[in-house]
Design a protein around this motif. Sequence first.
Motif, mmCIF file in Angstrom:
data_model
loop_
_atom_site.group_PDB
_atom_site.id
_atom_site.type_symbol
_atom_site.label_atom_id
_atom_site.label_comp_id
_atom_site.label_asym_id
_atom_site.label_seq_id
_atom_site.Cartn_x
_atom_site.Cartn_y
_atom_site.Cartn_z
ATOM 1 N N GLN A 132 -15.547 36.160 50.641
ATOM 2 C CA GLN A 132 -17.007 36.539 50.357
ATOM 3 C C GLN A 132 -17.890 35.245 50.755
ATOM 4 O OE1 GLN A 132 -18.676 36.714 46.280
ATOM 5 N NE2 GLN A 132 -16.958 35.836 45.436
ATOM 6 N N TYR A 169 -29.046 42.544 56.474
ATOM 7 C CA TYR A 169 -27.860 41.618 56.340
ATOM 8 C C TYR A 169 -27.684 40.958 57.679
ATOM 9 C CZ TYR A 169 -25.264 45.096 59.021
ATOM 10 O OH TYR A 169 -24.644 45.974 59.837
ATOM 11 N N GLN A 255 -11.288 46.431 50.058
ATOM 12 C CA GLN A 255 -12.454 46.570 48.765
ATOM 13 C C GLN A 255 -11.741 47.878 47.905
ATOM 14 O OE1 GLN A 255 -15.769 47.372 51.499
ATOM 15 N NE2 GLN A 255 -16.339 45.149 51.523
ATOM 16 N N LYS A 276 -18.047 38.780 42.361
ATOM 17 C CA LYS A 276 -18.655 39.033 43.645
ATOM 18 C C LYS A 276 -19.958 38.565 43.572
ATOM 19 C CE LYS A 276 -20.507 42.829 45.605
ATOM 20 N NZ LYS A 276 -21.688 42.059 46.327
ATOM 21 N N SER A 281 -21.262 40.517 50.679
ATOM 22 C CA SER A 281 -19.965 41.754 50.464
ATOM 23 C C SER A 281 -18.918 40.751 50.369
ATOM 24 C CB SER A 281 -20.060 42.646 51.460
ATOM 25 O OG SER A 281 -19.593 42.144 52.715
#
Length: 371
Positions: A132, A169, A255, A276, A281
């Motif tokens: 991350q 993003y 994930q 997180k 992500s």
Amino acid sequence: MVDLKGQYIKIKSEIDSAISKVIDEAKFIKGPQVKSFNNSLADYLKVKHVISCGNGTDALQLALMALELKPGDEVITTPFTFIATAEVIALLNLKPVFADVLPDTFNIDPDKIESLITAKTRAIIPVHLFGQAADMQKIMNIAERNNLFVIEDTAQALGADIYDVNGDYKKAGTIGDIGCTSFFPSKNLGAFGDGGAVFTNNDVLAERLTSLSNHGMEVRYFHDRVGINSRLDTIQAAILEVKLKYLNQYCKDRQKAAKFYNEGFAKTTQIKTPVKAPFTSHVYHQYTILLEGIDREGLMDFLTSKGIASAIYYPVPIHLQKAYRMLGYNKGDFPVAETLSRNVLSLPIHTELTEEIQQFIIENILDFING
Ligand SMILES: *Cc1c(COP(=O)(O)O)cnc(C)c1O
């Protein structure tokens, strides 16, 4: 910790024919597959230039070389990372300056950076640890205010998304001046050997990076700068081009596995599952838990006896490593990194993990904790 063979078997025919093609064409260095992979990765990352190189450590070294810093210039980074991040700084006669990490995400604490900036500070290297991203928005703000370069070490987070306030993003590694990654076999996008890449949206840096990775050469046998020899083999590029198509699925598989672990450990207070951050992500290069009041060595031995792998990333923070004593740091200088080093444990996570295997791992860990 990983199942590279299982991952290969699923795409064996595609990989084998890509490798055969390279062997048939015999363009082992700078073959057409290298350019093609660079372009495919650039499209995937939505970045202007990708320059592949020999490995992730070289990628970091090339990035620092491209910034044309002077010996003694300071580079701020995290003490809780793989050694390569600090190693290349030291190797180039620059000075690694560490900022402690956050206790929840394990990434560099942006609020600890600014007070470390001196007249000699030139760059910040955030590491997107375990999959991350570090807080790039805060880091970029600090860099802009202080006129510093930012090199992102995204060896563990290729494919991770960093969200902005509008919900758009960018890919991890494409926000700073230069992003660096590794294709070491166990990385999220792994080659069948060593490999790495640098990426940038800056045309001038891209030109320098290309030249530096090829002996400082632009026109053949005319050397404009002192460079290195760092190239991605054509065979590796061909393999990576095939595997890049599956990277998003690989990230999803990881994930899903992480979610299964999280649920399995939800009831125990002695295990802190990965946290997180909201702006990124998490592609779970590692699934790393924090043990609270559990004998870590005992647990690892117990898991080994059950045929379950586990690993400590990283047992000693860099400021306490023997080779880095010359930096003059002491025990206690980075208490968060030091505490993490004592209490983290990484569990197997990869694309071939089944729920049955995960259930077995979870049950054994819970058995150990509950005696
Ligand atoms: C793997 C890794 C590197 C180095 O990559 P190599 O390809 O092994 O040289 C650098 N930084 C981090 C954070 C890594 O995990």
